[in-house]
Design a protein around this motif. Structure first.
Motif, PDB file in Angstrom:
ATOM      1  N   HIS A 253      -6.092  12.558   2.665  1.00 52.03           N
ATOM      2  CA  HIS A 253      -5.711  13.666   3.546  1.00 52.03           C
ATOM      3  C   HIS A 253      -5.769  13.279   5.021  1.00 52.03           C
ATOM      4  N   ASP A 254      -6.400  12.149   5.322  1.00 53.39           N
ATOM      5  CA  ASP A 254      -6.478  11.698   6.714  1.00 53.39           C
ATOM      6  C   ASP A 254      -5.162  11.020   7.079  1.00 53.39           C
ATOM      7  N   MET A 255      -4.294  11.773   7.764  1.00 53.93           N
ATOM      8  CA  MET A 255      -2.949  11.276   8.052  1.00 53.93           C
ATOM      9  C   MET A 255      -2.950  10.089   9.017  1.00 53.93           C
ATOM     10  N   ASP A 256      -3.936  10.039   9.928  1.00 51.46           N
ATOM     11  CA  ASP A 256      -3.995   8.891  10.837  1.00 51.46           C
ATOM     12  C   ASP A 256      -4.201   7.611  10.042  1.00 51.46           C
ATOM     13  N   LEU A 257      -5.131   7.631   9.085  1.00 50.89           N
ATOM     14  CA  LEU A 257      -5.395   6.446   8.273  1.00 50.89           C
ATOM     15  C   LEU A 257      -4.175   6.087   7.431  1.00 50.89           C
TER      16      LEU A 257
ATOM     17  N   ILE B 173       0.865  -1.176   0.000  1.00 53.71           N
ATOM     18  CA  ILE B 173       0.000   0.000   0.000  1.00 53.71           C
ATOM     19  C   ILE B 173       0.899   1.222   0.000  1.00 53.71           C
ATOM     20  N   MET B 174       0.788   2.011  -1.043  1.00 52.21           N
ATOM     21  CA  MET B 174       1.594   3.225  -1.144  1.00 52.21           C
ATOM     22  C   MET B 174       0.675   4.433  -1.043  1.00 52.21           C
ATOM     23  N   GLY B 175       1.047   5.360  -0.191  1.00 55.34           N
ATOM     24  CA  GLY B 175       0.282   6.588  -0.039  1.00 55.34           C
ATOM     25  C   GLY B 175       0.852   7.693  -0.907  1.00 55.34           C
ATOM     26  N   LEU B 176      -0.027   8.435  -1.535  1.00 59.00           N
ATOM     27  CA  LEU B 176       0.349   9.613  -2.329  1.00 59.00           C
ATOM     28  C   LEU B 176      -0.264  10.800  -1.617  1.00 59.00           C
ATOM     29  N   ILE B 177       0.570  11.565  -0.919  1.00 52.65           N
ATOM     30  CA  ILE B 177       0.042  12.624  -0.061  1.00 52.65           C
ATOM     31  C   ILE B 177       0.649  13.954  -0.457  1.00 52.65           C
ATOM     32  N   GLY B 178       0.075  15.006   0.101  1.00 52.04           N
ATOM     33  CA  GLY B 178       0.546  16.354  -0.169  1.00 52.04           C
ATOM     34  C   GLY B 178      -0.564  17.342   0.088  1.00 52.04           C
ATOM     35  N   PRO B 179      -0.237  18.631   0.185  1.00 48.77           N
ATOM     36  CA  PRO B 179      -1.273  19.643   0.410  1.00 48.77           C
ATOM     37  C   PRO B 179      -2.241  19.712  -0.779  1.00 48.77           C
ATOM     38  N   ASN B 180      -3.362  20.416  -0.588  1.00 48.56           N
ATOM     39  CA  ASN B 180      -4.299  20.630  -1.679  1.00 48.56           C
ATOM     40  C   ASN B 180      -3.595  21.298  -2.858  1.00 48.56           C
ATOM     41  N   GLY B 181      -3.896  20.813  -4.060  1.00 45.92           N
ATOM     42  CA  GLY B 181      -3.278  21.387  -5.246  1.00 45.92           C
ATOM     43  C   GLY B 181      -1.897  20.853  -5.539  1.00 45.92           C
TER      44      GLY B 181
ATOM     45  N   ALA C 217     -11.496   7.965   2.367  1.00 42.77           N
ATOM     46  CA  ALA C 217     -12.002   8.196   3.722  1.00 42.77           C
ATOM     47  C   ALA C 217     -12.743   9.514   3.859  1.00 42.77           C
ATOM     48  N   ALA C 218     -12.804  10.304   2.789  1.00 38.23           N
ATOM     49  CA  ALA C 218     -13.495  11.593   2.868  1.00 38.23           C
ATOM     50  C   ALA C 218     -14.971  11.367   3.161  1.00 38.23           C
ATOM     51  N   GLY C 219     -15.471  11.980   4.225  1.00 37.11           N
ATOM     52  CA  GLY C 219     -16.877  11.848   4.593  1.00 37.11           C
ATOM     53  C   GLY C 219     -17.174  10.673   5.503  1.00 37.11           C
ATOM     54  N   LEU C 220     -16.178   9.829   5.804  1.00 33.04           N
ATOM     55  CA  LEU C 220     -16.424   8.680   6.668  1.00 33.04           C
ATOM     56  C   LEU C 220     -16.309   9.086   8.140  1.00 33.04           C
ATOM     57  N   ARG C 221     -17.110   8.449   8.980  1.00 26.16           N
ATOM     58  CA  ARG C 221     -16.999   8.643  10.426  1.00 26.16           C
ATOM     59  C   ARG C 221     -15.869   7.763  10.972  1.00 26.16           C
ATOM     60  N   TYR C 222     -15.554   7.964  12.254  1.00 24.81           N
ATOM     61  CA  TYR C 222     -14.385   7.309  12.825  1.00 24.81           C
ATOM     62  C   TYR C 222     -14.458   5.790  12.684  1.00 24.81           C
TER      63      TYR C 222
END
Length: 589
Positions: free
Chosen positions: A545-549, A369-377, A515-520
């Motif tokens: 964008h959910d860094m914990d996940l 599982i590879m994450g692709l992260i970064g700020p908006n834009g 995970a956008a819109g999901l509850r805990y």
């Protein structure tokens, strides 16, 4: 969709029973015209209301069917029952050529193109000496079954309305199938459907062909019912009127086609009598009334009159599917452990002078599982779209399991075993959750439209729906599979998208902000599902964008900023990076 055999048999049985009633010849004739119009409008409901393709040229296809049988029976003595097949062949060839040219257009260009070729065919019919020019052809043979004339009165009524109901049932069968789900995705989700492997152009041409063939059958019957043919009923006016019937009755409803045809015919006849009495002068004032009525329907009942029936007597949803006895679908071979499944090499995307993705490179291995992260834009979703073929590369290369896939369409990439979700949820709101998810298994079925219309695809359909149900249970939505997708909240919609992507049996899964819109608790359940998929050998590229996940589930991470790759590493390495903290917080402290 409903699949009730008994109501259909009752409707078919009503046709000969109605014919036994002592109806005046005037009303038998009215019902016959309504049936002829219904055949054309049924095709328009499929083409325009469900497929989202506006056509003003259906009357021209009616003309092809009528003129073909008229000319052949008058000049060759060919049986009318054989001329039907000749007319269908000519209509089919014409529809395929016109569809291949015009259905690549979008926006207002498509309806303008249908007006153009509709007018062209109308004037061609009116200017050919062999077709009698504008006077037409007279003395057409009746339809005979032995010594029985079935082209007049009640025999014609029975024959015609049995055809109308059989065609309507065929369309209901089609929409309740694998190709039907693809057709229903054309109007609002063609980009998503392409990513699921649906050849949208092929399906557009397919429904255009079906609508044209329905119109041809109507024209064939019309010629033998009238015993004369001239260009007047096949011009642009009638092309607009057929579309009016579909919109009035309900362009998204099969039974709305018959409703619209009946109301239009009855109102037209009554207004022609009543308006001259009210106004005191004769003229085509009914057209003015129709125009006002159409505006009111579009304003207050945009889904047509049949939507009222659907609102107060909603369709029963299938909840009794017997999927346990269906056999499972075949699965594609999984890549070997640690095999490189994805290589992104210096990919670049420019929009004019804006560089959205600037020479980004990374690679993924099987079971990772590879994450692709970064700020908006930062360019994460654009990178996703470059990998999946939604956007074309400006430069660089993408390889999947050693094969270069950059330059391929999203449909071809999906065939190779890559599935994806979308940053903004894409689904078909008026389909059930189960049907939406089954769309993801489109490439795993092979039955076409004809098999679906004849209901010969049931075994394959059961297997596809069984797979969809399994994937819904896998993401914790097994108890909601029969709900309309449009009624779901954002969190369940995200899970629907994941289940749909899994239905394609991918070796590489790309999830864009799942995970956008999901509850805990939903996020925790999602994390469990992602870990389980990794253990099964599935590779997952995750934008989130959910860094914990992300920190919980990712093996490695690529951090992007302003379209460039900032760094790559394990979650602890990324957390400790001053450059990453600066990108997210604007400072290294």
């Amino acid at each position: 969709m409903r699949s009730n055999v008994l109501p259909r048999l009752i409707l078919l049985a009503l046709v000969p029973l109605v014919a036994l009633l002592p109806l005046p010849p005037f009303w038998v004739s009215q019902l016959n015209y309504i049936g002829l119009y219904s055949l054309v409008t049924l095709g328009l409901v499929l083409l325009t209301g469900i497929g989202g393709l506006t056509s003003f040229g259906q009357a021209a296809f009616v003309g092809i069917g009528a003129y073909t049988t008229a000319w052949l029976t008058l000049n060759t003595g060919l049986s009318p029952w054989l001329t039907l097949w000749v007319g269908l062949a000519i209509t089919g060839a014409s529809a395929l050529v016109l569809g291949w040219i015009t259905l690549r257009m979008s926006g207002h260009y498509l309806p303008l193109a249908t007006i153009a070729w509709g007018l062209a065919l109308y004037y061609l019919m009116g200017n050919m000496d062999a077709l009698g020019r504008y006077d037409g052809l007279l003395g057409i043979q009746p339809l005979m079954l032995g010594e029985w004339d079935v082209s007049r009165g009640k025999p014609f009524f029975v024959f015609l309305w049995l055809l109308v109901f059989l065609f309507a049932f065929a369309l209901l069968n089609l929409l309740d199938s694998r190709p039907g789900r693809a057709i229903r995705a054309l109007r609002t989700g063609s980009g998503m459907a392409e990513s699921m492997g649906v050849n949208t152009l092929r399906y557009k041409i397919g429904i255009f062909l079906i609508a044209a063939l329905f119109a041809c059958v109507s024209g064939w019957l019309f010629a033998h019912f009238q015993r004369t043919v001239n260009p007047s009923p096949f011009g642009l006016k009638w092309g607009i009127e057929y579309l009016f019937m579909a919109v009035l009755g309900g362009a998204g409803y099969i039974w709305g086609a018959i409703t619209g045809a009946a109301l239009t015919k009855l109102m037209e006849d009554q207004l022609q009598v009543l308006l001259p009495r009210l106004i005191g002068t004769s003229g085509s004032f009914e057209i003015i009334v129709f125009g006002i009525l159409l505006v009111l329907v579009l304003k207050y009942l945009p889904d047509g009159l049949w939507s009222l029936v659907d609102r107060y007597w909603p369709r029963a949803r299938r909840t009794d599917l017997d999927l346990q006895g269906a056999s499972g679908l075949a699965h594609r071979p999984r890549p070997a452990d640690s095999e490189v499944v994805l290589q992104v090499e210096a990919v670049r995307k420019q929009f004019g002078g804006l560089v959205a993705v600037n020479d980004v490179s990374f690679e993924m291995r099987a079971g990772q599982i590879m994450g692709l992260i970064g700020p908006n834009g930062a360019g994460k979703s654009t990178t996703f779209n470059l990998i999946t073929g939604v956007l074309s590369l400006t430069s660089g290369r993408v390889q999947y399991r050693g094969e270069t896939i950059s330059g391929l369409s999203s449909r071809e990439i999906a065939k190779r075993g890559i599935s994806r979700s979308f940053q903004h949820v894409k689904m078909i709101p008026d389909m059930t959750v189960l049907e939406n998810v089954a769309l993801g298994a489109h490439l795993r079925g092979h039955r076409g439209a004809l098999s679906a219309m004849l209901r010969l695809d049931r075994a394959e359909e059961q297997r596809l729906l069984r797979e969809a149900a399994q994937q819904l249970r896998r993401v914790g939505m097994g108890d909601r599979m029969h709900e309309l997708a449009g009624n779901l909240a954002m969190g369940p919609q995200r899970l629907l998208e994941i289940a749909r992507a899994l239905c394609g049996d991918p070796a590489l899964l790309l999830l864009d902000e799942p995970a956008a819109g999901l509850r805990y608790k939903e996020k925790q359940a999602l994390a469990t599902v992602l870990r389980q998929l990794r253990e099964e050998g599935l590779s997952i590229l995750l934008v989130e964008h959910d860094m914990d996940l992300v920190m919980q589930v990712c093996d490695r991470m690529v951090v992007m900023e302003f379209g460039t790759r900032l760094m790559e590493g394990t979650p602890p390495e990324v957390q400790q990076s001053p450059a990453v903290r600066a990108a997210y917080l604007g400072t290294e402290h």
